[in-house]
Structure formats: C-alpha cells, structure tokens
Write an enzyme that holds these catalytic residues in place. Structure first.
Site, PDB file in Angstrom:
ATOM      1  N   LYS A   3      -8.212   6.413 -19.485  1.00 36.98           N
ATOM      2  CA  LYS A   3      -8.476   6.947 -20.822  1.00 36.98           C
ATOM      3  C   LYS A   3      -7.209   6.832 -21.687  1.00 36.98           C
ATOM      4  CE  LYS A   3     -12.376   7.688 -18.794  1.00 36.98           C
ATOM      5  NZ  LYS A   3     -12.745   8.955 -18.172  1.00 36.98           N
ATOM      6  N   ARG A  51       0.839  -1.204   0.000  1.00 33.28           N
ATOM      7  CA  ARG A  51       0.000   0.000   0.000  1.00 33.28           C
ATOM      8  C   ARG A  51       0.879   1.261   0.000  1.00 33.28           C
ATOM      9  NH1 ARG A  51      -1.820   1.990   4.491  1.00 33.28           N
ATOM     10  NH2 ARG A  51      -2.202  -0.012   5.479  1.00 33.28           N
ATOM     11  N   ASP A  65      -7.425  18.889 -14.553  1.00 34.30           N
ATOM     12  CA  ASP A  65      -7.762  17.548 -15.041  1.00 34.30           C
ATOM     13  C   ASP A  65      -7.366  17.519 -16.517  1.00 34.30           C
ATOM     14  OD1 ASP A  65      -8.934  15.244 -16.052  1.00 34.30           O
ATOM     15  OD2 ASP A  65     -10.724  15.401 -14.797  1.00 34.30           O
ATOM     16  N   TYR A 119     -16.290  17.006 -16.159  1.00 37.62           N
ATOM     17  CA  TYR A 119     -16.693  15.600 -16.074  1.00 37.62           C
ATOM     18  C   TYR A 119     -17.796  15.438 -15.022  1.00 37.62           C
ATOM     19  CZ  TYR A 119     -16.348  10.596 -15.410  1.00 37.62           C
ATOM     20  OH  TYR A 119     -16.656   9.266 -15.305  1.00 37.62           O
TER      21      TYR A 119
HETATM   22  C1  LIG Z   1     -13.217   9.393 -16.934  1.00 39.67           C
HETATM   23  C2  LIG Z   1     -12.848  10.689 -16.385  1.00 39.67           C
HETATM   24  C3  LIG Z   1     -12.651  10.858 -15.011  1.00 39.67           C
HETATM   25  C4  LIG Z   1     -12.892   9.750 -14.005  1.00 39.67           C
HETATM   26  O1  LIG Z   1     -12.003   8.699 -14.150  1.00 39.67           O
HETATM   27  P1  LIG Z   1     -12.329   7.155 -13.792  1.00 39.67           P
HETATM   28  O2  LIG Z   1     -11.042   6.482 -14.155  1.00 39.67           O
HETATM   29  O3  LIG Z   1     -13.513   6.742 -14.620  1.00 39.67           O
HETATM   30  O4  LIG Z   1     -12.638   7.082 -12.346  1.00 39.67           O
HETATM   31  C5  LIG Z   1     -12.277  12.114 -14.556  1.00 39.67           C
HETATM   32  N1  LIG Z   1     -12.088  13.135 -15.409  1.00 39.67           N
HETATM   33  C6  LIG Z   1     -12.280  13.014 -16.745  1.00 39.67           C
HETATM   34  C7  LIG Z   1     -12.063  14.191 -17.627  1.00 39.67           C
HETATM   35  C8  LIG Z   1     -12.670  11.784 -17.271  1.00 39.67           C
HETATM   36  O5  LIG Z   1     -12.863  11.672 -18.583  1.00 39.67           O
END
Ligand SMILES: *Cc1c(COP(=O)(O)O)cnc(C)c1O
Length: 367
Positions: A190, A41, A165, A93
C-alpha cells in the site's frame, strides 16, 4: 550489514544501489562470510536495506520483511502457539479476519472479536491465555480509531503483546511503537511501496528479544520472504513516501470536506474531519488523516454502486496507497458475513490534481 543512508560500495560508483540477485554468497578460505550474507532466505543486501529503513521509519528495533502483507500477518500468528488466545477487532481488513477465522482455529488458536474502539470490551475479552491483542487503527473500511496507548497499557498489565496493523496510516501519519505497541505490521503493497506494482509486508518490533527472535525464526525458516527486486523497488519508493503521503492527506481531506457538504451523501468517515467520533484521539496519536476515506451514499446500495459506475477519471479498483485514485463498493469485496454497510463506498486518494477528482465525483453524483 548496510545501514540506512549508506552509500553502496560499487565499482562503478553508482548512486542507486544495485539489485543483488545471487541466492548464495562466497565463503572465505577459513569458512567465514566476509559480508555477513550467506544464503538469501536468511538475508540479502536489498532486503537488509529495506528492513533497516522501515525499522527507522517506525522507530523500531528489528524489522522482518515478507512477500506480502498477509505473509507478515501469518508470521505474527505463527509466532504464537496452540492454546493461545488473541483479541481481534470486529472491523478490520477482511483477509486478516479470514486468516484468524478460517485457518488458525485448525491449529488451536482461539480468538475473541471485539469492538476495539471500546476499552471495556477489550478488557472483558481478556483470558489467562490471551497472548496478543490485534489492533487496526484506523480500521478498514470505516476508519474507526483504537486507543493505542490505553490498549498497550492494558495488554502489558495482562502479560500480552499488542500488534498494530498500521497499513492505513503509513509510518508518516502514525508510529504505534511510540505509544507502547510491541509489533507494527504494514502491507508494504500500500503506502510504503505506493505505486500498486509490488506486493510486500513487514513486521517491526519495539524491542530486541524473545518476541523478535520468534518472528525471525518464522521469517527465515518459513521462508515467505520478498525477492531482491521487490525489496529494491520498495526501497526506491521510500524516497518519495513523505511527499506522497503529505499530498494524499491533503487531497483526502479536501474530498472528505466536499462529500460531507454534499446532499447525496449520508455520512463521511475520515479521522481528520472534526465531526469524526474519534477526532480527539486522531489528533493525539496521528499526524495526518491519511489518504483513505469512506462514505455512505443516500439511496442505499444501488445508489452507491451507481456512483462507482459513473466515475470517469477515478479508477474502479480495490487496494489503497497508490498514486492513482481508486474507488470501490466495499461490501462486495469483503467476506459474505461482512458488517460493512451496503451503501458504503471507499476511496483511496492518489496524486492527481484534487480538483479533477472533485469534478469527477460531482459529475458522477449528479447523474
Ligand atoms: C492490504 C492489506 C493487508 C494485506 O496485505 P497484502 O499485501 O495484500 O497481502 C493487510 N492489512 C491491511 C490493513 C491492508 O490494507
């Protein structure tokens, strides 16, 4: 600790690093830990490899990986405290908005929603308690851009941090830390993993110091860490990140240009189209437009849903950044109070020959 590009020391001479599943690591007779690892962890060789590589890709000082993008978002918010205030974009998001809207107010975190593309609105929302400005640029799903350098300067003048982000851009198209942001967030689910088969997230800081230490504390004590196998898969994907993103940029631009000329499309949102309202800013802070685009279909919600229903080759699914091209009617995926236009369709370009995608769209629009 492993460094990016280190050849792993294995008895077999394996070129590909092994997956180290052990949750615990041996101590020497004197109580020390020769490898620096003691419990998974806290850290693990596969996680260190991934974190060091992601840190290098974003020109950061420290990286903290998580089991999902949302776990990374939650960790960034948990590093704040009761009574703090954050400034958040109206358009971002939907999961981020749910976290900030539905969960954190119970713990006393206040927020203001602003149009993050307008610096005057951001400035007006700052209070003496503002500790963080949250940017998502390009935003989800309309790909609006926020000025990373201007917002960072404003925040720092005010004693607040900036988180960006950067999921939609990937580190290949944009590096927010170079424009003064303090934390970069990715859903590695992604582009970074890129194969729609591993969930993950990461926070990368511009500097070492108190902010990074708070994030480390939340990561290690909170324990929302990724498994060694997930880290290994995601590290494996980094080898092709540049090739994938380059192709996705080029395919998305072709599709954006095709749709912009199409009589049944009202409006296309793609930052690399000169008609995009933030095109000049895109040229300043991005290296490519990315693989995601959105568009409004003439004829409203039913026409948008009909287009999505009629594609044959493109997959009807949410998410982005994978090798398969995806299409979705976006508003029906989001919160009921979403401001996303009802006639908006979002696409994420994969790696198929772009002509196949153009043919599929042309045929579906002709029905
Ligand atoms: C998908 C996404 C998230 C969340 O991520 P997860 O891996 O699904 O928890 C946050 N910000 C953006 C811009 C995203 O496309």
């Amino acid at each position: 600790m492993a460094k990016p590009g280190d050849t792993p020391q294995t008895s077999s001479g394996a070129v590909v690093p092994p997956i180290e599943l052990s949750t615990t690591f041996k101590r020497e007779a004197d109580g020390s830990f020769k490898s620096g690892y003691f419990y998974t962890r806290h850290s693990n060789p596969n996680r260190s490899q991934l974190e060091e590589a992601l840190c290098a890709l974003e020109y950061g000082a420290e990286a903290f990986s998580f089991a999902s993008g949302m776990a990374a978002s939650m960790a960034a918010l948990l590093a704040l405290q009761t009574g703090d205030h954050i400034v958040v974009p109206k358009e971002c998001y939907h999961g981020t908005l749910s976290l900030i809207h539905d969960i954190f107010p119970r713990w006393g975190l206040a927020f203001s929603l602003v149009d993050m593309t307008r610096i005057d609105e951001v400035k007006a929302a700052l209070t003496p308690r503002t500790k963080l400005i949250w940017i998502e640029s390009p935003s989800n799903p309309c790909l609006r851009l926020s000025d990373l350098a201007a917002i960072s300067e404003l925040a720092h003048h005010h004693g607040a941090h900036v988180l960006c982000d950067n999921t939609m851009s990937s580190p290949l198209n944009q590096n927010p830390l170079l424009f003064g942001c303090d934390i970069v967030l990715h859903s590695t689910t992604k582009y970074i993993n890129g194969h729609s088969d591993v969930l993950g997230g990461v926070l990368i800081t511009r500097e070492r110091g108190p902010l990074a230490e708070r994030l480390r504390q939340v990561q290690v004590c909170g324990g929302g860490v990724p498994a060694p196998f997930d880290c290994w898969l995601t590290s494996r994907s980094l080898a092709t990140l540049e090739l994938r993103v380059r192709q996705q940029n080029s395919s998305a631009l072709r599709v954006a240009e095709f749709l912009a000329e199409h009589g049944k499309i009202r409006q296309v949102y793609y930052p690399w189209l000169p008609s995009h309202p933030h095109y000049a800013l895109a040229q300043k802070q991005m290296r490519g437009g990315g693989g995601v685009l959105s568009f409004q279909v003439a004829g409203g919600e039913s026409a948008a849903k009909k287009l999505v229903a009629n594609v044959l080759r493109i997959h009807r699914a949410t998410s982005l950044g994978g090798v398969e091209t995806l299409i979705e009617h976006r508003a029906s995926m989001e919160r009921p109070d979403t401001e996303t236009p009802r006639d908006l369709v979002r696409m994420s370009l994969g790696l198929e020959p772009v002509q196949d995608i153009l043919d599929d769209l042309a045929a579906a629009l002709a029905v």
